[in-house]
Design a protein around this motif. Structure first.
Motif, short mmCIF file in Angstrom:
data_model
loop_
_atom_site.label_atom_id
_atom_site.label_comp_id
_atom_site.label_asym_id
_atom_site.label_seq_id
_atom_site.Cartn_x
_atom_site.Cartn_y
_atom_site.Cartn_z
N ASP A 28 0.80 -1.22 0.00
CA ASP A 28 0.00 0.00 0.00
C ASP A 28 0.84 1.27 0.00
OD1 ASP A 28 -2.57 1.24 0.05
OD2 ASP A 28 -2.28 1.68 2.19
N ASN A 29 2.06 1.21 0.46
CA ASN A 29 2.94 2.36 0.57
C ASN A 29 3.41 2.79 -0.82
OD1 ASN A 29 5.21 4.05 0.99
ND2 ASN A 29 5.52 3.16 3.00
N LEU A 30 3.22 4.09 -1.15
CA LEU A 30 3.57 4.58 -2.49
C LEU A 30 5.06 4.52 -2.77
CD1 LEU A 30 1.15 7.62 -2.81
CD2 LEU A 30 1.02 5.43 -4.01
N ILE A 31 5.89 4.80 -1.79
CA ILE A 31 7.35 4.75 -2.00
C ILE A 31 7.79 3.32 -2.27
CG2 ILE A 31 9.59 5.14 -0.92
CD1 ILE A 31 8.40 7.59 0.42
N LYS A 32 7.21 2.37 -1.53
CA LYS A 32 7.55 0.97 -1.76
C LYS A 32 7.05 0.50 -3.13
CE LYS A 32 7.86 -0.24 3.08
NZ LYS A 32 7.30 -1.02 4.19
N LYS A 33 5.95 1.06 -3.60
CA LYS A 33 5.47 0.75 -4.96
C LYS A 33 6.46 1.24 -6.02
CE LYS A 33 0.47 0.55 -4.33
NZ LYS A 33 0.10 -0.74 -4.89
N VAL A 34 7.02 2.42 -5.79
CA VAL A 34 8.02 2.96 -6.72
C VAL A 34 9.27 2.10 -6.72
CG1 VAL A 34 9.55 4.93 -7.12
CG2 VAL A 34 7.14 5.31 -6.65
N ILE A 35 9.69 1.63 -5.55
CA ILE A 35 10.84 0.74 -5.46
C ILE A 35 10.54 -0.57 -6.20
CG2 ILE A 35 12.27 -0.62 -3.88
CD1 ILE A 35 11.95 1.71 -1.86
N ALA A 36 9.32 -1.07 -6.06
CA ALA A 36 8.93 -2.30 -6.75
C ALA A 36 8.95 -2.10 -8.27
CB ALA A 36 7.54 -2.74 -6.29
N LEU A 37 8.50 -0.94 -8.74
CA LEU A 37 8.59 -0.65 -10.18
C LEU A 37 10.04 -0.61 -10.64
CD1 LEU A 37 5.80 2.07 -10.54
CD2 LEU A 37 5.78 -0.25 -11.47
N SER A 38 10.92 -0.12 -9.78
CA SER A 38 12.34 -0.12 -10.09
C SER A 38 12.88 -1.54 -10.19
CB SER A 38 13.09 0.67 -9.02
OG SER A 38 14.47 0.66 -9.27
N PHE A 39 12.39 -2.44 -9.32
CA PHE A 39 12.78 -3.85 -9.41
C PHE A 39 12.37 -4.44 -10.76
CE2 PHE A 39 13.60 -6.00 -5.10
CZ PHE A 39 14.33 -4.92 -4.65
N ILE A 40 11.17 -4.12 -11.21
CA ILE A 40 10.71 -4.63 -12.51
C ILE A 40 11.62 -4.12 -13.63
CG2 ILE A 40 8.83 -4.60 -14.17
CD1 ILE A 40 6.89 -4.45 -11.78
N ALA A 41 11.93 -2.83 -13.59
CA ALA A 41 12.80 -2.26 -14.63
C ALA A 41 14.19 -2.89 -14.60
CB ALA A 41 12.89 -0.75 -14.45
N ASP A 42 14.72 -3.11 -13.40
CA ASP A 42 16.04 -3.74 -13.30
C ASP A 42 16.01 -5.18 -13.80
OD1 ASP A 42 17.11 -1.43 -12.28
OD2 ASP A 42 16.97 -2.07 -10.19
N GLY A 43 14.91 -5.89 -13.54
CA GLY A 43 14.77 -7.25 -14.05
C GLY A 43 14.73 -7.28 -15.56
N VAL A 44 14.02 -6.34 -16.16
CA VAL A 44 13.96 -6.27 -17.62
C VAL A 44 15.33 -5.93 -18.19
CG1 VAL A 44 12.97 -4.98 -19.55
CG2 VAL A 44 11.51 -5.75 -17.69
N ASN A 45 16.04 -5.00 -17.55
CA ASN A 45 17.38 -4.65 -18.02
C ASN A 45 18.33 -5.84 -17.94
OD1 ASN A 45 16.68 -2.02 -18.58
ND2 ASN A 45 17.37 -1.23 -16.62
N LEU A 46 18.27 -6.58 -16.85
CA LEU A 46 19.12 -7.77 -16.71
C LEU A 46 18.76 -8.81 -17.76
CD1 LEU A 46 21.32 -9.29 -15.20
CD2 LEU A 46 19.57 -10.09 -13.60
N PHE A 47 17.47 -8.96 -18.04
CA PHE A 47 17.04 -9.89 -19.07
C PHE A 47 17.60 -9.50 -20.44
CE2 PHE A 47 13.85 -11.17 -22.27
CZ PHE A 47 13.93 -12.54 -22.10
N LEU A 48 17.56 -8.22 -20.77
CA LEU A 48 18.09 -7.77 -22.06
C LEU A 48 19.60 -7.97 -22.16
CD1 LEU A 48 16.02 -4.51 -22.66
CD2 LEU A 48 15.88 -6.66 -23.93
N VAL A 49 20.31 -7.67 -21.08
CA VAL A 49 21.77 -7.88 -21.09
C VAL A 49 22.08 -9.36 -21.24
CG1 VAL A 49 23.83 -7.76 -19.64
CG2 VAL A 49 22.35 -5.79 -19.84
N THR A 50 21.30 -10.21 -20.59
CA THR A 50 21.51 -11.66 -20.68
C THR A 50 21.27 -12.15 -22.10
OG1 THR A 50 20.84 -11.89 -18.39
CG2 THR A 50 20.84 -13.87 -19.70
#
Length: 120
Positions: A28-50
């Motif tokens: 429910d926390n908005l800051i934690k939601k933003v961090i979670a969106l950052s996790f998704i972006a980092d996962g996609v970036n790692l996938f592309l590098v891989t």
């Protein structure tokens, strides 16, 4: 049994995306939601590098004395790395904008709870 570096990177990328998606949905926390969106972006970036990684591959710089056909067969694919660099720059600016919007919402509503902000 030892797993390859590429498989480990794919599993890590998938884990980051799943953890980020679950956190965006259930926290429910908005800051934690933003961090979670950052996790998704980092996962996609790692996938592309891989995807661009070639086991035993060389860096894609053509040096004097290299055979053109040997270089083409052994060089890693440069497009995913360029896409990831662009994604990192866009992600950093988007993160700053999202955090700025959260600050404005906090000043207006007095909370960073998504459910309480959406009630009003």
């Amino acid at each position: 049994m030892m797993i390859s570096l590429q498989l480990a990177s794919l599993l890590t990328a998938g884990s980051l995306m799943v953890i980020g998606a679950v956190a965006v949905i259930f926290i429910d926390n908005l800051i934690k939601k933003v961090i979670a969106l950052s996790f998704i972006a980092d996962g996609v970036n790692l996938f592309l590098v891989t995807l661009g990684y070639r086991p035993g591959g060389i860096v894609y710089i053509y040096l004097p004395g290299m055979s053109g056909t040997w270089f083409a067969q052994n060089a890693s694919y440069p497009l995913p790395f360029a896409l990831v660099l662009t994604s990192i720059v866009i992600g950093a600016s988007t993160l700053a904008v999202m955090l700025g919007i959260i600050i404005i919402l906090y000043h207006k509503h007095g909370t960073i709870s998504a459910s309480k902000v959406l009630e009003e």
